[in-house]
Design a protein around this motif. Structure first.
Motif, PDB file in Angstrom:
ATOM      1  N   SER A 155       0.808  -1.215   0.000  1.00 49.32           N
ATOM      2  CA  SER A 155       0.000   0.000   0.000  1.00 49.32           C
ATOM      3  C   SER A 155       0.836   1.256   0.000  1.00 49.32           C
ATOM      4  O   SER A 155       0.521   2.217  -0.690  1.00 49.32           O
ATOM      5  N   PHE A 156       1.905   1.245   0.812  1.00 49.09           N
ATOM      6  CA  PHE A 156       2.653   2.472   1.039  1.00 49.09           C
ATOM      7  C   PHE A 156       4.061   2.348   0.495  1.00 49.09           C
ATOM      8  O   PHE A 156       4.505   1.278   0.108  1.00 49.09           O
ATOM      9  N   THR A 157       4.773   3.451   0.485  1.00 42.50           N
ATOM     10  CA  THR A 157       6.110   3.499  -0.087  1.00 42.50           C
ATOM     11  C   THR A 157       7.157   3.386   1.015  1.00 42.50           C
ATOM     12  O   THR A 157       7.031   4.004   2.071  1.00 42.50           O
ATOM     13  N   TYR A 158       8.190   2.588   0.755  1.00 40.42           N
ATOM     14  CA  TYR A 158       9.258   2.337   1.721  1.00 40.42           C
ATOM     15  C   TYR A 158      10.576   2.827   1.147  1.00 40.42           C
ATOM     16  O   TYR A 158      10.948   2.458   0.026  1.00 40.42           O
ATOM     17  N   LEU A 159      11.275   3.665   1.902  1.00 44.43           N
ATOM     18  CA  LEU A 159      12.545   4.219   1.449  1.00 44.43           C
ATOM     19  C   LEU A 159      13.594   4.069   2.536  1.00 44.43           C
ATOM     20  O   LEU A 159      13.312   4.252   3.725  1.00 44.43           O
ATOM     21  N   ALA A 160      14.796   3.769   2.115  1.00 43.67           N
ATOM     22  CA  ALA A 160      15.931   3.691   3.041  1.00 43.67           C
ATOM     23  C   ALA A 160      16.677   5.023   3.026  1.00 43.67           C
ATOM     24  O   ALA A 160      16.536   5.826   2.102  1.00 43.67           O
TER      25      ALA A 160
END
Length: 409
Positions: free
Chosen positions: A216-221
């Motif tokens: 659903s959502f965006t994941y960033l490192a």
């Protein structure tokens, strides 16, 4: 028969609840519809048959020889979520999207899901999941291998939850594009990002990201996560909500009404390999903490390592997964419109319009861990993607997939 299925580009197998030993309740409120769950019964279809052991789509040969049917089991990343059963073949009826729509019959392989566990017993795909990955068992792969469509498909996610999926669609000449980088060990849709723009601030970056509708959502490192969130917060005209274990997002803002226009936020764009700008129209969402308490959250979660562009960043866009040319295409689009595209199929075979409804996100929609922090659910199986350090939220956008299986319509 009609099935309300989740669309997941991060996995491959299409499965439906079938001959259930452990499935979601037949009347489910977890998906926000309060609707009856449809159960597929292969014995009610004269065209349904077990997938034979010798089929090249049967990967568990040993188990198949013991039961005379090809078993499957997919274990997904989080919340002890899995689906298991056996593989069947049946006819999927699709309609073309042209001036004179025609019915196209396609024999496909999918899972008769007898046992679901974890989140599949609640809000995560209670009525089935349509895997759209790159392996030969996925529906796009089967359709293209049979010459029914080109090796491509598109999806459109509207801001009001309406959506569509078209098999064989290769997009239009005016769309932006970037190369798809496919991991041969775990085939997934990956693109390269070379820059991030937040309002009036930009930063050159270089990282690879998974493009996944099943998250659903965006994941960033880091460092991209910190750059994006710090600049988003600095340019947002609203009072920031304090740390809250009920939501998985770090940057939320108090709302005084249901009107999100009262909160002014900066635009977000990502520059892709080749120069195309991927503009994000829906970076956030409204979270209902309790009655009369709403917050607007930037729906980006900090990852320890992997980057994932989730469904929320795709909203308002026509997204093309062109596996034939190995490019990802996109353009701003009204999902209610039917636009001339370039499908290039042998027999044009697009799916009909697929209405969808999006739930309002509530913290109780997630599972809770021992520390009472929000835990979220992934649709991607362990065997296809090395997502192990975090647990993305299941896609809250659903598609009403009308599957007409012969003799049981």
């Amino acid at each position: 028969m009609t099935f309300l299925v989740a669309l997941d580009t991060g996995s491959d197998l299409f499965w439906l609840p079938c001959n259930c030993t452990s499935c979601a309740p037949t009347v489910s409120t977890g998906n926000g519809f309060g609707s009856e769950i449809t159960i597929y019964n292969p014995n009610m279809s004269m065209t349904s048959q077990r997938l034979p052991c010798e089929s090249n789509l049967c990967e568990v040969q040993k188990g198949c020889s013991e039961t005379s049917q090809c078993p499957y089991k997919i274990v997904y990343v989080s919340a002890e979520t899995s689906s298991s059963g056996f593989l069947v073949e049946d006819i999927l009826y699709l309609t073309t999207e042209d001036a004179r729509p025609e019915i196209v019959e396609a024999q496909i392989v999918f899972g008769c899901g007898q046992v679901q566990t974890g989140s599949f017993l609640d809000a995560a795909a209670p009525n089935g999941l349509l895997g759209l990955g790159l392996e030969k068992v996925s529906v796009p792969s089967i359709l293209s291998s049979k010459g029914l469509t080109s090796d491509s498909f598109s999806m459109c996610f509207s801001q009001d939850g309406f959506g569509r999926i078209s098999f064989g669609d290769q997009g239009t000449s005016d769309q932006d594009e970037t190369p798809l980088h496919i991991n041969q060990v775990h085939p997934t849709y990956n693109i390269s990002i070379t820059g991030v723009v937040v309002g009036n601030t930009s930063e050159d970056v270089e990282f690879s990201t998974l493009f996944d509708t099943g998250t659903s959502f965006t994941y960033l490192a880091n460092p991209t996560y910190s750059f994006l969130t710090d600049n988003f917060n600095a340019q947002t005209d609203a009072i920031r909500h304090g740390p809250d274990p009920r939501v998985p997002f770090e940057y939320c803002y108090n709302m005084t009404s249901n009107d999100t226009s009262t909160i002014r936020v900066p635009n977000i764009s990502m520059k892709t390999e080749g120069g195309g700008m991927f503009s994000v129209s829906e970076p956030g969402l409204v979270v209902s903490l309790q009655e009369n308490e709403l917050v607007y959250c930037l729906a980006v979660v900090k990852s320890s390592k992997l980057n994932i562009i989730g469904q929320n960043f795709m909203t308002g866009l026509h997204i093309v997964f062109d596996r034939e040319r190995k490019v990802l295409g996109w353009k701003k689009f009204n999902c209610y419109d039917v636009e001339d595209s370039n499908p290039l199929p042998v027999n044009p075979s697009h799916s009909s319009l697929s209405p969808s409804v999006r739930d309002n996100y509530k913290p109780e929609d997630t599972k809770e861990n021992k520390n009472d922090t929000a835990k979220v659910t992934s649709l991607t199986p362990l065997s296809y993607s090395p997502r192990t350090n975090f647990i993305p939220l299941v896609s809250l956008v659903w598609f009403l997939l009308c599957i007409f299986l012969a003799d049981i319509c």
